[in-house]
Design a protein around this motif. Structure first.
Motif, PDB file in Angstrom:
ATOM      1  N   LYS A 239     -23.943  18.711 -28.398  1.00 16.06           N
ATOM      2  CA  LYS A 239     -24.075  19.093 -29.805  1.00 16.06           C
ATOM      3  C   LYS A 239     -23.481  18.037 -30.725  1.00 16.06           C
ATOM      4  CE  LYS A 239     -23.954  23.982 -28.738  1.00 16.06           C
ATOM      5  NZ  LYS A 239     -23.060  25.135 -28.642  1.00 16.06           N
ATOM      6  N   LEU A 240     -22.312  17.549 -30.379  1.00 16.61           N
ATOM      7  CA  LEU A 240     -21.682  16.523 -31.205  1.00 16.61           C
ATOM      8  C   LEU A 240     -22.543  15.266 -31.287  1.00 16.61           C
ATOM      9  CD1 LEU A 240     -17.860  16.508 -30.421  1.00 16.61           C
ATOM     10  CD2 LEU A 240     -18.951  16.705 -32.653  1.00 16.61           C
ATOM     11  N   SER A 241     -23.077  14.844 -30.158  1.00 18.31           N
ATOM     12  CA  SER A 241     -23.892  13.623 -30.174  1.00 18.31           C
ATOM     13  C   SER A 241     -25.158  13.831 -30.991  1.00 18.31           C
ATOM     14  CB  SER A 241     -24.212  13.150 -28.753  1.00 18.31           C
ATOM     15  OG  SER A 241     -24.962  14.101 -28.048  1.00 18.31           O
ATOM     16  N   LYS A 242     -25.720  15.021 -30.952  1.00 18.61           N
ATOM     17  CA  LYS A 242     -26.934  15.302 -31.738  1.00 18.61           C
ATOM     18  C   LYS A 242     -26.616  15.388 -33.228  1.00 18.61           C
ATOM     19  CE  LYS A 242     -31.016  18.156 -31.876  1.00 18.61           C
ATOM     20  NZ  LYS A 242     -32.150  17.500 -31.309  1.00 18.61           N
ATOM     21  N   ILE A 243     -25.464  15.921 -33.563  1.00 21.74           N
ATOM     22  CA  ILE A 243     -25.078  16.043 -34.965  1.00 21.74           C
ATOM     23  C   ILE A 243     -24.810  14.676 -35.585  1.00 21.74           C
ATOM     24  CG2 ILE A 243     -23.158  16.771 -36.455  1.00 21.74           C
ATOM     25  CD1 ILE A 243     -23.101  19.399 -34.897  1.00 21.74           C
ATOM     26  N   TYR A 244     -24.175  13.792 -34.838  1.00 20.24           N
ATOM     27  CA  TYR A 244     -23.740  12.522 -35.415  1.00 20.24           C
ATOM     28  C   TYR A 244     -24.734  11.375 -35.253  1.00 20.24           C
ATOM     29  CZ  TYR A 244     -19.212  14.283 -36.754  1.00 20.24           C
ATOM     30  OH  TYR A 244     -18.213  14.978 -37.376  1.00 20.24           O
ATOM     31  N   MET A 245     -25.663  11.459 -34.331  1.00 25.04           N
ATOM     32  CA  MET A 245     -26.585  10.347 -34.098  1.00 25.04           C
ATOM     33  C   MET A 245     -28.033  10.826 -34.196  1.00 25.04           C
ATOM     34  SD  MET A 245     -24.281   8.099 -33.757  1.00 25.04           S
ATOM     35  CE  MET A 245     -25.302   6.687 -33.524  1.00 25.04           C
ATOM     36  N   ASP A 246     -28.885  10.001 -34.814  1.00 24.31           N
ATOM     37  CA  ASP A 246     -30.294  10.344 -34.981  1.00 24.31           C
ATOM     38  C   ASP A 246     -31.117  10.032 -33.734  1.00 24.31           C
ATOM     39  OD1 ASP A 246     -29.915  11.155 -37.631  1.00 24.31           O
ATOM     40  OD2 ASP A 246     -30.163   9.103 -38.354  1.00 24.31           O
ATOM     41  N   ASP A 247     -30.985   8.836 -33.254  1.00 24.20           N
ATOM     42  CA  ASP A 247     -31.801   8.326 -32.156  1.00 24.20           C
ATOM     43  C   ASP A 247     -31.320   8.882 -30.820  1.00 24.20           C
ATOM     44  OD1 ASP A 247     -33.799   6.096 -31.328  1.00 24.20           O
ATOM     45  OD2 ASP A 247     -32.029   5.758 -30.053  1.00 24.20           O
TER      46      ASP A 247
ATOM     47  N   THR B  40     -10.173  23.033 -26.281  1.00 24.76           N
ATOM     48  CA  THR B  40      -9.517  22.702 -27.548  1.00 24.76           C
ATOM     49  C   THR B  40      -9.153  21.224 -27.576  1.00 24.76           C
ATOM     50  OG1 THR B  40      -8.624  24.941 -27.699  1.00 24.76           O
ATOM     51  CG2 THR B  40      -7.556  23.258 -29.050  1.00 24.76           C
ATOM     52  N   TRP B  41      -8.555  20.757 -26.500  1.00 26.64           N
ATOM     53  CA  TRP B  41      -8.210  19.341 -26.387  1.00 26.64           C
ATOM     54  C   TRP B  41      -9.476  18.479 -26.415  1.00 26.64           C
ATOM     55  CZ3 TRP B  41      -9.484  16.120 -22.201  1.00 26.64           C
ATOM     56  CH2 TRP B  41      -8.891  14.853 -22.231  1.00 26.64           C
ATOM     57  N   MET B  42     -10.507  18.944 -25.738  1.00 27.73           N
ATOM     58  CA  MET B  42     -11.768  18.207 -25.675  1.00 27.73           C
ATOM     59  C   MET B  42     -12.387  18.059 -27.066  1.00 27.73           C
ATOM     60  SD  MET B  42     -15.026  19.209 -23.353  1.00 27.73           S
ATOM     61  CE  MET B  42     -16.433  18.166 -23.210  1.00 27.73           C
ATOM     62  N   TYR B  43     -12.366  19.128 -27.861  1.00 23.07           N
ATOM     63  CA  TYR B  43     -12.888  19.059 -29.228  1.00 23.07           C
ATOM     64  C   TYR B  43     -12.232  17.909 -29.990  1.00 23.07           C
ATOM     65  CZ  TYR B  43     -15.084  23.723 -29.187  1.00 23.07           C
ATOM     66  OH  TYR B  43     -15.881  24.797 -28.932  1.00 23.07           O
ATOM     67  N   ARG B  44     -10.912  17.869 -29.924  1.00 23.68           N
ATOM     68  CA  ARG B  44     -10.184  16.868 -30.697  1.00 23.68           C
ATOM     69  C   ARG B  44     -10.538  15.447 -30.251  1.00 23.68           C
ATOM     70  NH1 ARG B  44      -4.996  16.906 -33.971  1.00 23.68           N
ATOM     71  NH2 ARG B  44      -5.874  18.938 -34.299  1.00 23.68           N
ATOM     72  N   VAL B  45     -10.508  15.191 -28.961  1.00 22.43           N
ATOM     73  CA  VAL B  45     -10.815  13.843 -28.447  1.00 22.43           C
ATOM     74  C   VAL B  45     -12.272  13.485 -28.744  1.00 22.43           C
ATOM     75  CG1 VAL B  45     -10.991  12.409 -26.369  1.00 22.43           C
ATOM     76  CG2 VAL B  45      -9.025  13.945 -26.666  1.00 22.43           C
ATOM     77  N   ALA B  46     -13.188  14.418 -28.496  1.00 27.40           N
ATOM     78  CA  ALA B  46     -14.612  14.138 -28.700  1.00 27.40           C
ATOM     79  C   ALA B  46     -14.931  13.919 -30.178  1.00 27.40           C
ATOM     80  CB  ALA B  46     -15.461  15.277 -28.123  1.00 27.40           C
ATOM     81  N   LEU B  47     -14.365  14.731 -31.056  1.00 25.56           N
ATOM     82  CA  LEU B  47     -14.590  14.554 -32.492  1.00 25.56           C
ATOM     83  C   LEU B  47     -14.057  13.208 -32.981  1.00 25.56           C
ATOM     84  CD1 LEU B  47     -13.934  17.983 -34.231  1.00 25.56           C
ATOM     85  CD2 LEU B  47     -15.942  16.551 -34.470  1.00 25.56           C
TER      86      LEU B  47
ATOM     87  N   VAL C  84      -6.493  23.511 -37.256  1.00 24.40           N
ATOM     88  CA  VAL C  84      -5.691  22.802 -36.251  1.00 24.40           C
ATOM     89  C   VAL C  84      -6.454  21.579 -35.742  1.00 24.40           C
ATOM     90  CG1 VAL C  84      -4.746  22.974 -33.910  1.00 24.40           C
ATOM     91  CG2 VAL C  84      -4.350  24.820 -35.556  1.00 24.40           C
ATOM     92  N   GLN C  85      -7.735  21.758 -35.458  1.00 24.77           N
ATOM     93  CA  GLN C  85      -8.540  20.647 -34.937  1.00 24.77           C
ATOM     94  C   GLN C  85      -8.624  19.497 -35.936  1.00 24.77           C
ATOM     95  OE1 GLN C  85      -9.958  20.044 -31.945  1.00 24.77           O
ATOM     96  NE2 GLN C  85      -8.962  21.895 -31.225  1.00 24.77           N
ATOM     97  N   LEU C  86      -8.734  19.823 -37.210  1.00 24.31           N
ATOM     98  CA  LEU C  86      -8.929  18.793 -38.230  1.00 24.31           C
ATOM     99  C   LEU C  86      -7.628  18.354 -38.903  1.00 24.31           C
ATOM    100  CD1 LEU C  86     -12.203  20.101 -39.901  1.00 24.31           C
ATOM    101  CD2 LEU C  86     -11.948  18.383 -38.095  1.00 24.31           C
ATOM    102  N   GLY C  87      -6.533  19.033 -38.589  1.00 23.45           N
ATOM    103  CA  GLY C  87      -5.255  18.663 -39.171  1.00 23.45           C
ATOM    104  C   GLY C  87      -5.158  18.975 -40.661  1.00 23.45           C
ATOM    105  N   ILE C  88      -5.759  20.093 -41.066  1.00 22.88           N
ATOM    106  CA  ILE C  88      -5.720  20.526 -42.460  1.00 22.88           C
ATOM    107  C   ILE C  88      -5.211  21.963 -42.505  1.00 22.88           C
ATOM    108  CG2 ILE C  88      -7.566  18.958 -43.208  1.00 22.88           C
ATOM    109  CD1 ILE C  88      -9.549  21.282 -43.019  1.00 22.88           C
TER     110      ILE C  88
END
Length: 167
Positions: free
Chosen positions: A21-29, A59-66, A136-140
C-alpha cells in the motif's frame, strides 16, 4: 537460514500489505513501486536488530517503512523524469468487481495529489490506526493528527470531485 532471518521473513510476509500500500501511494510507476518495496524491506532488515519488541512489529514497521518512503520520494524527485505511459485502456466492465477497481483507481489517483504527510495520515487511517496511534507514528499531537486527518479527507473528496467521480 537462521531463526532471526526466519522470524523477520515471517513478520514481513504477515505484514507485506503495509509495504504494498505504501509503495502504491507514494509511487506512480509499477517499477518504482517495486523498487520502493524492496528498499523498505532492505531498510527494515537493516534496522531489525534495533527492534526491541517494546511495541508491536507492525507499529515499528509502519515507522521504518514510512520514513523510508519519504526519503525515497525525496531522492526520486531529484532524478530526471522520463516520459512513460503507464495507463492502460480497458473496455468498461459493469461488474461489481470492475466498479470497485475503478473506485480504487480514482482513490489512488487522488491520493497521489496529496503531500507526503497527508499520504502518511490517510495511509495510517486506512490501516485502522486510531488518532492516538497516528500521532505516535508521525510524532505529532493527537489533536493535530485528528485535524490533519479531517483536512486530508476533505481534500481527497475535493480532488475526487474535480476528477469527475464521486463514490
Amino acid at each position: 537460514m537462521n531463526s532471526l532471518e526466519q522470524q523477520f521473513l515471517q513478520e514481513i510476509d504477515t505484514h507485506k500489505g503495509i509495504l504494498f500500500k505504501l509503495s502504491k501511494i507514494y509511487m506512480d510507476d509499477i517499477l518504482d513501486q517495486e523498487d520502493l518495496y524492496q528498499e523498505m524491506v532492505f531498510q527494515l532488515w537493516r534496522s531489525y536488530g534495533n527492534f526491541k519488541g517494546e511495541s508491536k512489529f507492525s507499529t515499528w514497521m509502519y515507522r521504518v517503512a514510512l520514513n523510508t518512503a519519504l526519503v525515497y520520494v525525496k531522492k526520486d524527485q531529484r532524478k530526471p523524469k522520463t516520459n512513460t505511459i503507464n495507463d492502460q485502456v480497458d473496455l468498461p466492465d459493469h461488474s461489481d468487481h470492475a466498479q470497485k477497481e475503478e473506485q480504487l483507481d480514482y482513490f489512488y489517483r487522488a491520493v497521489k495529489e496529496l503531500n507526503e504527510v497527508e499520504k502518511a495520515v490517510i495511509f495510517l487511517f486506512l490501516e485502522g490506526l486510531s488518532h492516538r496511534e497516528i500521532s505516535v507514528q508521525l510524532g505529532i499531537s493527537e489533536v493535530n493528527a485528528r485535524v490533519k486527518l479531517n483536512r486530508t479527507k476533505d481534500k481527497l473528496q475535493e480532488i475526487i470531485k474535480k476528477q469527475g467521480y464521486e463514490f
